[in-house]
Structures are given as structure tokens and as C-alpha cells.
Design a protein around this motif. Structure first.
Motif, PDB file in Angstrom:
ATOM      1  N   MET A 149       5.044   4.349 -12.295  1.00  0.00           N
ATOM      2  CA  MET A 149       3.868   4.650 -11.464  1.00  0.00           C
ATOM      3  C   MET A 149       2.667   4.968 -12.352  1.00  0.00           C
ATOM      4  SD  MET A 149       4.517   4.312  -8.229  1.00  0.00           S
ATOM      5  CE  MET A 149       5.576   2.919  -8.625  1.00  0.00           C
ATOM      6  N   GLY A 175       5.361   7.939  -5.483  1.00  0.00           N
ATOM      7  CA  GLY A 175       5.714   6.554  -5.758  1.00  0.00           C
ATOM      8  C   GLY A 175       7.173   6.401  -6.137  1.00  0.00           C
ATOM      9  N   LYS A 220       0.604   4.990   1.475  1.00  0.00           N
ATOM     10  CA  LYS A 220       1.052   3.957   0.534  1.00  0.00           C
ATOM     11  C   LYS A 220      -0.140   3.127   0.060  1.00  0.00           C
ATOM     12  CE  LYS A 220       4.190   0.086  -0.218  1.00  0.00           C
ATOM     13  NZ  LYS A 220       5.249  -0.791   0.330  1.00  0.00           N
ATOM     14  N   LEU A 223      -1.927   5.062  -2.515  1.00  0.00           N
ATOM     15  CA  LEU A 223      -1.178   5.030  -3.766  1.00  0.00           C
ATOM     16  C   LEU A 223      -1.383   3.704  -4.499  1.00  0.00           C
ATOM     17  CD1 LEU A 223       1.027   6.560  -5.469  1.00  0.00           C
ATOM     18  CD2 LEU A 223       2.710   5.231  -4.197  1.00  0.00           C
TER      19      LEU A 223
END
Length: 462
Positions: A149, A175, A220, A223
Motif C-alpha cells: 500500500m 488497504g 475504497k 484509498l
């Protein structure tokens, strides 16, 4: 995945476990697996000896100094403006969080590390054994995912934006948990409990995952798109089990001086923009009316006057063939092409992704087109081509770019030499010619004073 374990070798079973885990299908940020991320970003994985620790006292001291300054600024203003007391209280809460975080975080054992200078992930099995020898497999897989990540966050251009461990570490944990959950890993429950039990900001990763599984699918997306400029010492806000992640533009460093972000007025114009000298980022706010051309001229002049930081060839701002509001439909010249841009979340029409201005209605780039869904983008004084998803197709090295023709080739120029690039970004016709002009499916060129005709692959025609 390229694992280098010559110094401290893994067992064959451990190495096989890492390789198998990395290959597990995991769609994230346009990649297909952890292995896909590592391969395409050219990240090596090194197995290292030792049980390293990291001291974060200096980081917390700087963060505490910053928040004490913020608190003082807001407290002084709040004496005259009572509406600021909530903001003052928030700053005070931040200081309290920092003190508790610092005690839990002052010395950390490192199980893994992403070295962004060498683009390398380091895993430390000895530290994992010291943490719990019976959970080596769990630590190997979860630590690899966590550090991948970080490698993903460090995609090209990301290093230009300030970010904080307070934000990035919880996101890396989120993540990692997301990966374990979506790959149906047997280690997911253990990892979730492990993250939840931590006494520092890492634990927020478990809360974020719970919110995601509870229906907040935007997390998400956040992210995957984590390349936004946020304040250097920002922290997620935790309240009643919910985590609020810092949004773009909450706190901005201007000319290396941290301050509570305010969109800066230009003369008598309402707050409109900020310029972040550290990250070379222009922030835009609000809606522009009929005086847009004059307004943007003033912004440019003001930035030059205050920071002396813009290239001489930048004059105004433009959005290619599209216009933003206003009665007159002014075109805006090439500043948006030259620097990364961020837009206030309150702006009706525009947003930015990875520092490129796009229209909210369809997320298409606010740039000049060069045909067939491709766009021209300027970085560091040189031009390149990007696609509709903002992926670079060519390097940013050209002095001029034209449009794709019927052969799906685009003319480019470096100094006084011309060539043609294809849609894969390759120079199908090398940039060596003194002149190029298309004639049907062929091209008339000039090289060393000689004029002749070539086909789309550079073959000389007789």
C-alpha cells in the motif's frame, strides 16, 4: 514479484506463501493483484535481518508545535468571532490526541518498511519472530500487503505532496485489511483483531474497513486515489467509532509556512485560490462569472508578485476547448497544464485527480485534446500526452505536440527536430527530421537537406 533473500533467506514454504499471496486476484487502483502493483511499479522485496525500531518523537514534536500554533491562531480570532470556538475546540482535541499517540508511538518495532528512495520493500522476519513466532505466516502476508500500500501511495508525483503518518498508516492498514477480506484470506480475522488492538493511529485502519463493509464504498475510492495534497500534520477524526478522513485542502502549507487554510483573496476578489510553494500546487475555489479573464490575470500577477515562482511562459489559465461559466466564454491559457491543480470540494463544476483538472460531469480532463480521446499536458515546461483516464502515454519531453492523424500517429517536436509517436507512446517515426508533413497515408520529410517520402513506419518510398 522479485524477492531478494540472499542475506536472510526465507524457507521455501515462506517464500511460496508470499508469492502465492501476492498473486491472489485483488483489483485495486487499476491493478489486478499485489504482484501486479509490485511488478508494474518495479518494486523489489528484500528480506532483511535484524529487529529495527523507529523513533517518531521528532515527528510528533513538529506536529505538536504546528497544532499549538493553530490553536493559538484560532483562539485569538475566536475572541472576536464566537463561531470559531468549534474550530478552536477541534485544535485542542488534536493536541490531546497527539499527546496520547506520542506515548504509544514513541518507539516502534518495524516488521516491514517501504524505502521510497530505493523503491524497495523490506521485510524483517526476526522482528516478526520476536512479536509472535507462532504467527510468522500471518505477519509475512499482512506486512507485505501493508508495505505494498505504501509503495502504491508513492506512485510518480505523489512525493510532491505532503502527507502524514497519521493519515497514511491507517490507510495502509485499511488497504491491507481490504486485500485480506477481498481475497478471502484465512488471516483476515487475526489481522483485523491485531490492527484493532494497536494503541496508536494504526488502529483507525480497522475502523475504516468496518465503515467500508458497512456500506461506505467511497472509502475504497479515496484509498485508490490517495494522492491529494493534505496538511502535513493532519490526523483522521475519530468520534463514536467512526473515522473521518482528512479531505483535500483542509490544511495547506503556503511558502513553507503552515497555516489554517483559507482561500486567498486577490485584491478585492473574494477568496479564490491558494498557491502551495512546497508542492507547486495551485488550488482553485468558487465559481467564476463574467469577469473571469480579469480575475485569472490578477491571480497570475499576484502569484508572480508574492512568490516569484511561475515560469515566464505562463500567462493565463485555460481549459482547452471548454469554458467555465461566464458570459463571454473566455479561453484560459496554459497554467492548468503547467502545475498540479487542486479544487475546493465546494466547486460546482471542477475537481482534480492526481493534480490534473477535470470536469465533474464526466471526469474528462480540462485540457486541450489531441484527438481520439487523448489530451496534451505540460509538466516542468515540457509537453506529453495522457489518455482519458489521466494515464501518461508519452514522456513529458516535447516542445510541441499536434494531433493524431488517420495513421493514429501524432507529430511531436524537440528543439527543431520532428517525429511521430503512436498511441502506445513509442516514437514510431524518430524525432530526427527537419520537417514532416502528411500526404495521404504517407509523409514528406526532410533530413540533412534531403527531401523524400516515408510510410507510417519510416520506410523510405522510392
Amino acid at each position: 514479484m522479485n524477492i531478494k533473500d540472499e542475506i536472510f533467506p526465507l524457507t521455501s514454504a515462506q517464500k511460496s506463501l508470499l508469492e502465492k499471496s501476492a498473486r491472489a486476484p485483488f483489483k485495486f487502483g487499476g491493478f489486478a493483484s499485489l504482484d501486479d502493483i509490485l511488478t508494474k511499479l518495479k518494486v523489489d522485496v528484500h528480506i532483511e535481518p535484524g529487529k529495527p525500531t523507529r523513533s517518531v518523537d521528532d515527528y510528533y514534536e513538529k506536529a505538536g508545535k504546528y497544532w499549538r500554533k493553530v490553536y493559538k491562531q484560532i483562539a485569538e480570532r475566536a475572541r472576536e468571532d464566537k463561531s470559531l470556538w468549534n474550530e478552536c475546540q477541534k485544535a485542542e482535541i488534536k493536541l490531546g490526541k497527539l499527546n496520547s499517540e506520542r506515548k504509544a508511538h514513541s518507539q516502534m518495532s518495524l516488521l516491514g518498511l517501504y524505502d521510497n528512495q530505493k523503491n524497495t520493500i523490506k521485510l524483517f522476519p526476526e522482528a516478526m519472530v520476536a512479536a509472535d513466532a507462532n504467527k510468522m505466516d500471518e505477519y509475512l502476508v499482512s506486512t507485505l500487503a501493508h508495505e505494498v500500500m505504501h509503495a502504491y501511495f508513492n506512485r510518480p508525483e505523489h512525493e510532491k505532496y505532503p502527507y502524514a503518518m497519521f493519515v497514511e498508516e491507517p490507510l495502509a492498514e485499511f488497504g491491507m485489511l481490504l486485500y485480506l477480506h477481498e481475497t478471502k484470506s484465512q488471516y483476515y480475522d487475526w489481522a483485523h483483531d491485531n490492527v484493532s488492538s494497536k494503541n496508536c493511529c494504526y488502529r483507525y485502519g480497522a475502523n475504516i474497513l468496518d465503515q467500508y463493509l458497512g456500506g461506505d464504498k467511497s472509502l475504497k475510492t479515496y484509498l485508490e486515489e490517495y494522492k491529494i495534497p493534505i496538511g502535513e500534520y493532519q490526523m483522521p477524526d475519530f468520534s463514536n467509532g467512526r473515522i473521518d478522513i482528512p479531505k483535500e485542502g483542509d490544511f495547506v502549507d503556503v511558502a513553507d509556512q503552515p497555516f489554517v487554510a483559507e482561500w486567498t483573496p486577490v485584491y478585492d476578489i473574494p477568496p479564490t485560490y491558494f498557491w502551495n510553494e512546497t508542492t507547486k500546487t495551485l488550488g482553485l475555489n468558487g465559481d467564476w462569472g463574467g469577469e473571469m479573464y480579469d480575475l485569472l490575470d490578477r491571480i497570475h500577477f499576484s502569484l508572480h508578485r508574492r512568490y516569484h515562482c511561475f515560469p515566464d511562459d505562463i500567462q493565463y489559465l485555460y481549459l482547452g476547448n471548454d469554458f467555465i461559466g461566464g458570459r463571454h466564454g473566455y479561453r484560459l491559457d496554459n497554467l492548468f497544464s503547467a502545475v498540479p491543480v487542486t479544487v475546493s470540494p465546494q466547486h460546482k463544476d471542477l475537481t482534480s485527480i492526481n493534480g490534473i483538472l477535470v470536469f465533474k460531469k464526466d471526469l474528462s480532463p480540462a485540457l486541450d485534446r489531441c484527438g481520439d480521446g487523448y489530451y496534451e499536458l505540460k509538466r516542468n515546461g515540457k509537453w506529453g500526452i495522457i489518455d482519458l483516464q489521466l494515464n501518461p502515454i508519452t514522456q513529458f519531453k516535447y516542445d510541441c505536440i499536434w494531433s493524431f492523424d488517420k495513421n493514429s500517429l501524432c507529430e511531436v517536436r524537440i528543439n527543431d527536430c520532428y517525429g511521430l509517436v503512436n498511441k502506445q507512446g513509442a516514437e514510431q517515426i524518430p524525432v530526427i527530421y527537419e520537417h514532416i508533413s502528411r500526404k495521404g497515408r504517407l509523409y514528406e520529410v526532410k533530413l540533412n537537406g534531403e527531401e523524400f517520402t516515408i510510410d507510417e513506419f519510416g520506410n523510405k518510398q522510392v
